[in-house]
Design a protein around this motif. Structure first.
Motif, mmCIF file in Angstrom:
data_model
loop_
_atom_site.group_PDB
_atom_site.id
_atom_site.type_symbol
_atom_site.label_atom_id
_atom_site.label_comp_id
_atom_site.label_asym_id
_atom_site.label_seq_id
_atom_site.Cartn_x
_atom_site.Cartn_y
_atom_site.Cartn_z
ATOM 1 N N LYS A 229 -55.718 15.473 -87.447
ATOM 2 C CA LYS A 229 -55.335 14.984 -88.768
ATOM 3 C C LYS A 229 -55.084 16.162 -89.686
ATOM 4 C CE LYS A 229 -57.658 10.537 -89.018
ATOM 5 N NZ LYS A 229 -58.618 9.722 -89.780
ATOM 6 N N LYS B 196 -43.144 17.142 -90.518
ATOM 7 C CA LYS B 196 -43.094 15.727 -90.140
ATOM 8 C C LYS B 196 -41.799 15.386 -89.393
ATOM 9 C CE LYS B 196 -45.810 13.460 -93.748
ATOM 10 N NZ LYS B 196 -45.679 12.540 -94.909
ATOM 11 N N GLU C 68 -40.463 16.845 -87.138
ATOM 12 C CA GLU C 68 -40.602 17.155 -85.712
ATOM 13 C C GLU C 68 -41.230 15.998 -84.936
ATOM 14 O OE1 GLU C 68 -39.126 19.924 -84.486
ATOM 15 O OE2 GLU C 68 -38.471 20.065 -86.583
ATOM 16 N N LYS C 69 -41.766 15.011 -85.654
ATOM 17 C CA LYS C 69 -42.295 13.782 -85.056
ATOM 18 C C LYS C 69 -43.272 14.049 -83.904
ATOM 19 C CE LYS C 69 -38.245 11.080 -86.371
ATOM 20 N NZ LYS C 69 -38.677 10.778 -87.678
ATOM 21 N N ILE C 70 -44.322 14.783 -84.208
ATOM 22 C CA ILE C 70 -45.366 15.080 -83.229
ATOM 23 C C ILE C 70 -46.394 13.951 -83.279
ATOM 24 C CG2 ILE C 70 -47.113 16.751 -82.483
ATOM 25 C CD1 ILE C 70 -44.178 17.782 -82.345
ATOM 26 N N ASP C 71 -46.467 13.165 -82.218
ATOM 27 C CA ASP C 71 -47.353 12.002 -82.181
ATOM 28 C C ASP C 71 -48.835 12.368 -82.327
ATOM 29 O OD1 ASP C 71 -45.204 10.269 -81.874
ATOM 30 O OD2 ASP C 71 -45.334 10.302 -79.679
ATOM 31 N N GLU C 72 -49.206 13.555 -81.903
ATOM 32 C CA GLU C 72 -50.611 13.970 -81.938
ATOM 33 C C GLU C 72 -51.070 14.373 -83.337
ATOM 34 O OE1 GLU C 72 -48.348 15.364 -79.718
ATOM 35 O OE2 GLU C 72 -48.932 14.030 -78.092
ATOM 36 N N ASN D 141 -51.555 13.312 -87.247
ATOM 37 C CA ASN D 141 -51.635 12.242 -88.230
ATOM 38 C C ASN D 141 -51.647 12.898 -89.610
ATOM 39 O OD1 ASN D 141 -52.152 9.957 -89.734
ATOM 40 N ND2 ASN D 141 -54.243 9.703 -88.999
ATOM 41 N N TRP D 142 -50.622 12.642 -90.403
ATOM 42 C CA TRP D 142 -50.483 13.253 -91.722
ATOM 43 C C TRP D 142 -51.184 12.380 -92.764
ATOM 44 C CZ3 TRP D 142 -48.597 17.994 -91.257
ATOM 45 C CH2 TRP D 142 -47.799 18.278 -90.156
ATOM 46 N N ASN E 89 -49.406 23.413 -82.868
ATOM 47 C CA ASN E 89 -49.164 22.092 -82.300
ATOM 48 C C ASN E 89 -47.758 21.557 -82.520
ATOM 49 O OD1 ASN E 89 -51.804 20.835 -81.120
ATOM 50 N ND2 ASN E 89 -52.401 22.105 -82.862
#
Length: 116
Positions: A2, A20, A22-26, A28-29, A74
């Motif tokens: 997070k 954001k 880059e849409k990294i699923d890991e 959470n913003w 990440n």
């Protein structure tokens, strides 16, 4: 992981918006603006949350320059920043520079949220 950031700060928001995309699923913003849940999760008050970027990873909270290193590490597109800024001497300079910039952003933005 997070990432706790200040969405009410135009400069902070612009930078986080780049990450954001880059849409990294890991990742959470989490916007800390008047967010009581963020205070509970991080065990930090509004002032502390507003003052620096924070990252929660594996139950541990990282703040400031260390938090940025985790974000960059990440996100594949920004991993090169991690490689550069994690070098010991460069990290020390980065940490000092970050604290100076973060302090002035805090002064600029502290009126935008309620400080408890």
């Amino acid at each position: 992981m997070k990432v706790y950031f200040n969405n009410s700060c135009k400069i902070c928001k612009a930078e986080i918006d780049l990450y954001k995309k880059e849409k990294i699923d890991e990742i959470n913003w989490v916007d800390i603006t008047n967010n009581d849940q963020a205070k509970i999760e991080t065990k930090k008050d509004s002032k502390e949350l507003l003052r620096r970027l924070h990252v929660e990873k594996n139950g541990q909270i990282f703040s400031g320059a260390k938090a940025f290193l985790l974000v960059w590490k990440n996100i594949p597109k920004y991993k090169f920043l991690y490689s550069i800024f994690s070098l010991p001497i460069i990290f020390q300079i980065f940490s000092i520079g970050y604290e100076i910039i973060a302090f002035f952003l805090y002064l600029k933005n502290k009126k935008q949220i309620k400080i408890n």
